[in-house]
Design an enzyme around this catalytic site. Structure first.
Site, PDB file in Angstrom:
ATOM      1  N   HIS A  95      30.080  43.701  36.682  1.00 44.70           N
ATOM      2  CA  HIS A  95      30.181  42.343  36.155  1.00 44.70           C
ATOM      3  C   HIS A  95      30.768  41.446  37.245  1.00 44.70           C
ATOM      4  CE1 HIS A  95      30.801  38.987  33.632  1.00 44.70           C
ATOM      5  NE2 HIS A  95      32.078  39.184  33.350  1.00 44.70           N
ATOM      6  N   CYS A 139      31.284  39.313  27.579  1.00 43.20           N
ATOM      7  CA  CYS A 139      30.435  39.515  28.766  1.00 43.20           C
ATOM      8  C   CYS A 139      29.670  40.836  28.755  1.00 43.20           C
ATOM      9  CB  CYS A 139      31.278  39.396  30.036  1.00 43.20           C
ATOM     10  SG  CYS A 139      31.974  37.750  30.223  1.00 43.20           S
ATOM     11  N   ASN A 149      30.998  33.497  37.207  1.00 40.32           N
ATOM     12  CA  ASN A 149      30.868  34.470  36.122  1.00 40.32           C
ATOM     13  C   ASN A 149      29.858  33.936  35.104  1.00 40.32           C
ATOM     14  OD1 ASN A 149      31.171  35.990  33.809  1.00 40.32           O
ATOM     15  ND2 ASN A 149      33.414  36.012  33.860  1.00 40.32           N
TER      16      ASN A 149
HETATM   17  N1  COA Z   1      43.520  25.879  41.357  1.00 37.16           N
HETATM   18  C1  COA Z   1      44.775  25.858  41.808  1.00 37.16           C
HETATM   19  N2  COA Z   1      45.791  26.463  41.175  1.00 37.16           N
HETATM   20  C2  COA Z   1      45.523  27.117  40.030  1.00 37.16           C
HETATM   21  C3  COA Z   1      44.225  27.165  39.494  1.00 37.16           C
HETATM   22  C4  COA Z   1      43.209  26.516  40.189  1.00 37.16           C
HETATM   23  N3  COA Z   1      41.927  26.505  39.779  1.00 37.16           N
HETATM   24  N4  COA Z   1      44.261  27.890  38.346  1.00 37.16           N
HETATM   25  C5  COA Z   1      45.524  28.277  38.183  1.00 37.16           C
HETATM   26  N5  COA Z   1      46.294  27.810  39.187  1.00 37.16           N
HETATM   27  C6  COA Z   1      47.722  27.994  39.409  1.00 37.16           C
HETATM   28  C7  COA Z   1      48.471  28.348  38.165  1.00 37.16           C
HETATM   29  O1  COA Z   1      48.799  27.174  37.449  1.00 37.16           O
HETATM   30  C8  COA Z   1      49.665  29.064  38.719  1.00 37.16           C
HETATM   31  O2  COA Z   1      50.600  28.110  39.110  1.00 37.16           O
HETATM   32  P1  COA Z   1      52.186  28.365  38.886  1.00 37.16           P
HETATM   33  O3  COA Z   1      52.489  29.597  39.682  1.00 37.16           O
HETATM   34  O4  COA Z   1      52.776  27.127  39.436  1.00 37.16           O
HETATM   35  O5  COA Z   1      52.325  28.556  37.422  1.00 37.16           O
HETATM   36  C9  COA Z   1      49.161  29.748  39.983  1.00 37.16           C
HETATM   37  O6  COA Z   1      47.907  29.099  40.284  1.00 37.16           O
HETATM   38  C10 COA Z   1      48.915  31.233  39.831  1.00 37.16           C
HETATM   39  O7  COA Z   1      48.238  31.438  38.632  1.00 37.16           O
HETATM   40  P2  COA Z   1      47.864  32.890  38.153  1.00 37.16           P
HETATM   41  O8  COA Z   1      47.221  32.783  36.796  1.00 37.16           O
HETATM   42  O9  COA Z   1      48.991  33.840  38.328  1.00 37.16           O
HETATM   43  O10 COA Z   1      46.770  33.260  39.237  1.00 37.16           O
HETATM   44  P3  COA Z   1      46.015  34.623  39.413  1.00 37.16           P
HETATM   45  O11 COA Z   1      46.252  35.167  40.746  1.00 37.16           O
HETATM   46  O12 COA Z   1      46.201  35.533  38.229  1.00 37.16           O
HETATM   47  O13 COA Z   1      44.493  34.149  39.370  1.00 37.16           O
HETATM   48  C11 COA Z   1      42.660  34.054  37.847  1.00 37.16           C
HETATM   49  C12 COA Z   1      44.020  33.479  38.229  1.00 37.16           C
HETATM   50  C13 COA Z   1      42.175  33.360  36.586  1.00 37.16           C
HETATM   51  C14 COA Z   1      41.693  33.804  38.974  1.00 37.16           C
HETATM   52  C15 COA Z   1      42.799  35.586  37.624  1.00 37.16           C
HETATM   53  O14 COA Z   1      43.896  35.845  36.759  1.00 37.16           O
HETATM   54  C16 COA Z   1      41.573  36.197  37.012  1.00 37.16           C
HETATM   55  O15 COA Z   1      40.531  36.216  37.621  1.00 37.16           O
HETATM   56  N6  COA Z   1      41.670  36.781  35.800  1.00 37.16           N
HETATM   57  C17 COA Z   1      40.550  37.376  35.153  1.00 37.16           C
HETATM   58  C18 COA Z   1      39.684  36.291  34.582  1.00 37.16           C
HETATM   59  C19 COA Z   1      38.330  36.757  34.172  1.00 37.16           C
HETATM   60  O16 COA Z   1      37.710  37.548  34.824  1.00 37.16           O
HETATM   61  N7  COA Z   1      37.871  36.216  33.055  1.00 37.16           N
HETATM   62  C20 COA Z   1      36.576  36.426  32.572  1.00 37.16           C
HETATM   63  C21 COA Z   1      36.519  37.624  31.725  1.00 37.16           C
HETATM   64  S1  COA Z   1      34.862  37.990  31.313  1.00 37.16           S
END
Ligand code: COA
Length: 324
Positions: free
Chosen positions: A248, A112, A278
Site C-alpha cells: 500500500h 484502504c 495515498n
Molecule cells: N507540514 C508541516 N508540519 C506538519 C504537517 C505538515 N503537512 N503535518 C503535521 N505537521 C506538524 C505537526 O503539527 C507536528 O508539530 P508539533 O511537533 O509542533 O506538534 C509535527 O509536524 C510532527 O507531527 P507528527 O504527527 O509527529 O509527524 P509524523 O512524523 O508522525 O508524520 C504523518 C506525520 C501523518 C506523515 C505520519 O504520522 C504518517 O504517515 N502516519 C500514517 C498515516 C497514514 O498512512 N494514513 C493513511 C492510512 S491508510
C-alpha cells in the site's frame, strides 16, 4: 480450482497537485512532506468526476489493454471505495449498467485494504462456483472528503482507480494465500462520519477525514510486518521466494520498515507514492500496473501485496503471476 488476476487497468485524473501547490495555501513545505512521507505530488479529480467516473475509466483502460472479450463471463462487479458516489445505488451497480454486464454488483467498505478484501471475496466466490469471473475495482476521490485546512491529512491523499478481472488460472498460478484482519478498537484513529453523530468509544464524527497520524503509523508498521509474514507462510513460501513486493502506497517510511523486515532490496519493491500519494483502495492496482509496464513482473513470479487502513483493517496476499 486456482484463481487469480487475469487483466488489469488503471486511471488517474490528469490534474496534478504538487507539494509546492499545497504550501501556497497550507502551513507546510515540500521539505516536510517529502521527508515525512516521500510524497511529491498527487492527482485530483475534476469537480464533476466521482468514484464511478474513475472506475469506468479504469475498466476502459483494462479493455484497451486486454480487449473487449476480457469482460466475457464477468457475473459480479465489486467496487471497493471509501468515497462512493452515493449510499445507494452502489457504485458497482453504476459500473455494471455502464458496461451492460449481466452481473451482481456491490460496494465494499474496508478502508484502504478494500481492494485486497474484494480480491479475497472474488477468489472465494469463483472457487465456490458462485461466480465465473469477477470485476474487482478500487476507486477513490479522497480529495472530496479531505479537509483542505488540515495540513496533517491534506498532504497525504490522492485520487485514482484500478480495475482487475479475477477468474480461473492454470494450476500453479494465482492466489496462494490471503490474510484479512480488523481491530475496531482503533477505529477512532482514522474516521469520517456518515449518519451517527458519534461512534462507540465516544468518537465524534465529521464529514471529512480525521486521522491520528502517529497512531496509524505505529499500527501500520506492526501489521505490515505480521500480515506479510503470515501471508508468505500460508502460501507455503519463504521471504526469499518473493519476486516483487507491492505494498500500500501510504508513506515511504512505512514501506521501508516493511521492506527491511522482509529483507528485500529496493529492486524488489514497487514504490510510486511520490507521484500519486495515498490513493487508498486504488494504490496497489496502480502500483502493480506500473510494475507490469516496467517489465518487472513475469509469469511464475510470486507477488506479495499488503495494505492497512481505516477500521482499523489490514490485508495481505501472495499471488503467483500468470501471463497467458
Ligand atoms: N507540514 C508541516 N508540519 C506538519 C504537517 C505538515 N503537512 N503535518 C503535521 N505537521 C506538524 C505537526 O503539527 C507536528 O508539530 P508539533 O511537533 O509542533 O506538534 C509535527 O509536524 C510532527 O507531527 P507528527 O504527527 O509527529 O509527524 P509524523 O512524523 O508522525 O508524520 C504523518 C506525520 C501523518 C506523515 C505520519 O504520522 C504518517 O504517515 N502516519 C500514517 C498515516 C497514514 O498512512 N494514513 C493513511 C492510512 S491508510
Amino acid at each position: 480450482m486456482p484463481v487469480g488476476l487475469l487483466a488489469l487497468g488503471t486511471y488517474v485524473p490528469s490534474k496534478v497537485l504538487t507539494n509546492e501547490d499545497l504550501a501556497s495555501f497550507l502551513d507546510t513545505s515540500d521539505e516536510w512532506i517529502t521527508s515525512r512521507t516521500g510524497i511529491k505530488e498527487r492527482r485530483i479529480a475534476e469537480i464533476n468526476e466521482f468514484a464511478y467516473d474513475l472506475a469506468v475509466k479504469a475498466v476502459e483502460g483494462l479493455l484497451a489493454r486486454h480487449g473487449e472479450e476480457a469482460l466475457e463471463g464477468v457475473d459480479q462487479v465489486v467496487v471497493a471505495t471509501n468515497a462512493p458516489d452515493a449510499f445507494f445505488p452502489n457504485t458497482a451497480a453504476l459500473v455494471q449498467n455502464h458496461f451492460g454486464l449481466n452481473a451482481a454488483a456491490y460496494d465494499l467498505l474496508a478502508g484502504c485494504p478494500g481492494w485486497l478484501y474484494a480480491l479475497a471475496q472474488a477468489t472465494g466466490q469463483v472457487q465456490m462456483g458462485l461466480a465465473r469471473k469477477v470485476l474487482v475495482i478500487g476507486a477513490e476521490v479522497l480529495s472530496k472528503i479531505t479537509d483542505w485546512r488540515d495540513r496533517s491529512t491534506a498532504v497525504l491523499f490522492g485520487d485514482g482507480a484500478g480495475a482487475a478481472i479475477v477468474g480461473p488460472v492454470p494450476e500453479g498460478f494465482g492466489f496462494r494465500s490471503f490474510v484479512l484482519g480488523a481491530d475496531g478498537s482503533g477505529g477512532g484513529a482514522l474516521h469520517m462520519g456518515a449518519l451517527a453523530s458519534s461512534l462507540p468509544g465516544g468518537v465524534r464524527t465529521g464529514r471529512t477525514i480525521y486521522m491520528n497520524g502517529r497512531e496509524v503509523f505505529k499500527f501500520a508498521v506492526r501489521v505490515m510486518d505480521t500480515a506479510t509474514v503470515e501471508a508468505i507462510e500460508k502460501a507455503g513460501l519463504k521471504k526469499e521466494d518473493i519476486s516483487l513486493f507491492v505494498p500500500h502506497q501510504a508513506n515511504l517510511r512505512i514501506v521501508d520498515a516493511a521492506r527491511a523486515r522482509l529483507g528485500l532490496d529496493w529492486e524488489r519493491v514497487i514504490v510510486n507514492l511520490h507521484k500519486y500519494g495515498n490513493t487508498s483502495t486504488a494504490s496497489i492496482p496502480i502500483a502493480l500496473k506500473e510494475a507490469l509496464e516496467a517489465g518487472k513482473v513475469h509469469s511464475g513470479d510470486h507477488l506479495l501485496f499488503v495494505s492497512f487502513g481505516a477500521g482499523l483493517t489490514w490485508a495481505a496476499a501472495v499471488h503467483t503471476w500468470y501471463e497467458a
